[in-house]
Design a protein around this motif. Structure first.
Motif, PDB file in Angstrom:
ATOM      1  N   PHE A  91       0.794  -1.226   0.000  1.00 52.76           N
ATOM      2  CA  PHE A  91       0.000   0.000   0.000  1.00 52.76           C
ATOM      3  C   PHE A  91       0.830   1.282   0.000  1.00 52.76           C
ATOM      4  CE2 PHE A  91      -2.221  -3.356   2.357  1.00 52.76           C
ATOM      5  CZ  PHE A  91      -3.364  -3.488   1.563  1.00 52.76           C
ATOM      6  N   ILE A  92       2.146   1.150  -0.153  1.00 54.37           N
ATOM      7  CA  ILE A  92       2.994   2.344  -0.157  1.00 54.37           C
ATOM      8  C   ILE A  92       4.285   2.027  -0.911  1.00 54.37           C
ATOM      9  CG2 ILE A  92       4.194   1.806   2.008  1.00 54.37           C
ATOM     10  CD1 ILE A  92       3.939   4.789   2.732  1.00 54.37           C
TER      11      ILE A  92
ATOM     12  N   GLY B  41      -1.128   2.172   4.221  1.00 53.37           N
ATOM     13  CA  GLY B  41       0.302   1.936   4.033  1.00 53.37           C
ATOM     14  C   GLY B  41       1.134   2.704   5.045  1.00 53.37           C
ATOM     15  N   VAL B  42       0.765   3.967   5.282  1.00 52.35           N
ATOM     16  CA  VAL B  42       1.485   4.790   6.257  1.00 52.35           C
ATOM     17  C   VAL B  42       1.362   4.187   7.657  1.00 52.35           C
ATOM     18  CG1 VAL B  42       1.541   7.032   7.416  1.00 52.35           C
ATOM     19  CG2 VAL B  42       1.299   6.919   4.926  1.00 52.35           C
ATOM     20  N   LEU B  43       0.150   3.757   8.024  1.00 56.16           N
ATOM     21  CA  LEU B  43      -0.064   3.173   9.349  1.00 56.16           C
ATOM     22  C   LEU B  43       0.730   1.872   9.524  1.00 56.16           C
ATOM     23  CD1 LEU B  43      -3.912   3.763   9.785  1.00 56.16           C
ATOM     24  CD2 LEU B  43      -2.035   5.014  10.876  1.00 56.16           C
ATOM     25  N   LEU B  44       0.759   1.051   8.492  1.00 61.68           N
ATOM     26  CA  LEU B  44       1.504  -0.197   8.570  1.00 61.68           C
ATOM     27  C   LEU B  44       3.008   0.057   8.660  1.00 61.68           C
ATOM     28  CD1 LEU B  44      -0.472  -2.441   6.053  1.00 61.68           C
ATOM     29  CD2 LEU B  44      -0.191  -2.854   8.504  1.00 61.68           C
ATOM     30  N   MET B  45       3.506   1.069   7.931  1.00 63.27           N
ATOM     31  CA  MET B  45       4.927   1.368   8.014  1.00 63.27           C
ATOM     32  C   MET B  45       5.282   2.027   9.339  1.00 63.27           C
ATOM     33  SD  MET B  45       5.860  -0.094   5.388  1.00 63.27           S
ATOM     34  CE  MET B  45       7.606   0.193   5.621  1.00 63.27           C
ATOM     35  N   ALA B  46       4.337   2.768   9.916  1.00 65.51           N
ATOM     36  CA  ALA B  46       4.559   3.308  11.263  1.00 65.51           C
ATOM     37  C   ALA B  46       4.661   2.166  12.274  1.00 65.51           C
ATOM     38  CB  ALA B  46       3.429   4.260  11.642  1.00 65.51           C
TER      39      ALA B  46
ATOM     40  N   SER C  82       0.900   6.252  -5.145  1.00 65.61           N
ATOM     41  CA  SER C  82       0.213   5.110  -4.547  1.00 65.61           C
ATOM     42  C   SER C  82       0.313   5.074  -3.020  1.00 65.61           C
ATOM     43  CB  SER C  82       0.792   3.808  -5.123  1.00 65.61           C
ATOM     44  OG  SER C  82       2.195   3.749  -4.920  1.00 65.61           O
ATOM     45  N   VAL C  83       0.642   6.195  -2.412  1.00 67.26           N
ATOM     46  CA  VAL C  83       0.679   6.249  -0.948  1.00 67.26           C
ATOM     47  C   VAL C  83      -0.744   6.219  -0.404  1.00 67.26           C
ATOM     48  CG1 VAL C  83       1.284   7.648   1.075  1.00 67.26           C
ATOM     49  CG2 VAL C  83       2.862   7.504  -0.869  1.00 67.26           C
ATOM     50  N   THR C  84      -1.014   5.337   0.538  1.00 67.28           N
ATOM     51  CA  THR C  84      -2.330   5.256   1.167  1.00 67.28           C
ATOM     52  C   THR C  84      -2.178   5.400   2.680  1.00 67.28           C
ATOM     53  OG1 THR C  84      -2.260   2.854   1.502  1.00 67.28           O
ATOM     54  CG2 THR C  84      -3.084   3.656  -0.638  1.00 67.28           C
TER      55      THR C  84
END
Length: 291
Positions: A77-78, A137-142, A132-134
């Motif tokens: 997702f990112i 995706g940001v939450l999962l990478m955090a 394609s940043v979602t």
């Protein structure tokens, strides 16, 4: 750091381009990494010695597992560039917080500005509608960065760093195998669609750029402050975006460059500078005299 950057690029390629199941990739990566560690202990027992597994290693295995699954699913997702910027912002935040709580490091104005700059960069990346940043995706990478920071910092308490690496892989690897068997026996479908080339990449990532690099990393982080450990990884959010552009043809936008600039500035400002500690205003100082 090159291995860490390569792991991000390979993961993004396998889950997005080759459509390899993130669950399957995670299992292959860390079970093969476990076998590599077992080979080292059997061939060089005097060099790669480890203690028996115990409950003290369980938190490390949990942190490792959270990191492993979050990064595999997150890169669906990112893209690599944005993902690594978010990832390492939270690595630095987590390891610095750990330093303050456990090692009683001082929170200076400079380091506080660094944390805020990193978070500002994450906000720019999240809400600037970059390719394609979602948000997922940001939450999962955090979550990836937080769990990796905790895994790295927690390992400092073990005298023999290889024991921590081996036993955290052993516990998580065993859990991953049991989870796979449980899903299979319960009739849940687990995608095993993976080519020989993709399997080779997954095995390379597990045995070399994961298992071997983690041995080096855990030994390194043992000798330095957790906050400095976050800074040492500064090379990854610099290398990974370039590798994403070269190998995955990812696009670079002005918003991504702005957000990435804030992240890199934040990591730079958050570095510990002992020579300037007394000159900087102290935001928080915990004395050890009353403990």
């Amino acid at each position: 750091m090159t291995c860490f950057a390569a792991n991000s690029v390979i993961t993004r390629y396998l889950v997005l381009v080759s459509r390899v199941s993130p669950f399957l990739l995670t299992v292959i990566r860390f079970v093969s990494g476990l076998f590599m560690l077992m080979i080292l202990t059997s061939t060089r027992p005097s060099t790669f010695r480890h203690a028996k597994p115990s409950f003290s290693y369980l938190p490390g295995a949990v942190f490792l597992g959270a990191y492993a699954f979050a990064i595999s699913y997150g890169y669906l997702f990112i893209p690599v560039a944005a993902g690594t910027f978010v990832f390492y912002t939270f690595v630095v935040l987590t390891m610095f917080a750990y330093s303050i709580i456990e090692d009683k490091e001082e929170l200076t104005l400079r380091s506080l500005l660094g944390q805020l700059s990193g978070l500002l960069g994450v906000l720019v990346i999240t809400f600037s509608k970059i390719g394609s940043v979602t948000l997922l995706g940001v939450l999962l990478m955090a979550a990836t960065g937080t769990s990796w920071g905790l895994y790295s910092a927690y390992g400092k308490r073990f005298e023999i760093t290889f024991s921590y690496t081996f036993n955290s892989f052993l516990i998580f690897g065993a859990g991953a195998i049991i989870a796979s068997m449980t899903l299979a026996l319960s009739g849940q479908s687990i995608s095993t669609n993976i080519s020989l080339q993709d399997l080779g990449l997954a095995l390379y990532m597990g045995t070399l750029s994961t298992a071997l690099s983690y041995i080096v990393w855990n030994a390194t982080v043992k000798k330095i402050a957790p906050s400095l450990g976050g800074l040492v990884q500064l090379g990854v959010p610099i290398l990974a975006p370039f590798m994403g552009i070269i190998f995955l043809a990812e696009q670079v936008s002005p918003a991504l460059m702005l957000g990435g600039g804030f992240v890199l500035l934040g990591i730079y400002l958050a570095r510990p500078t002992r020579s300037h500690t007394k000159e900087e205003p102290r935001i928080l100082h915990t004395s050890t005299s009353g403990i």
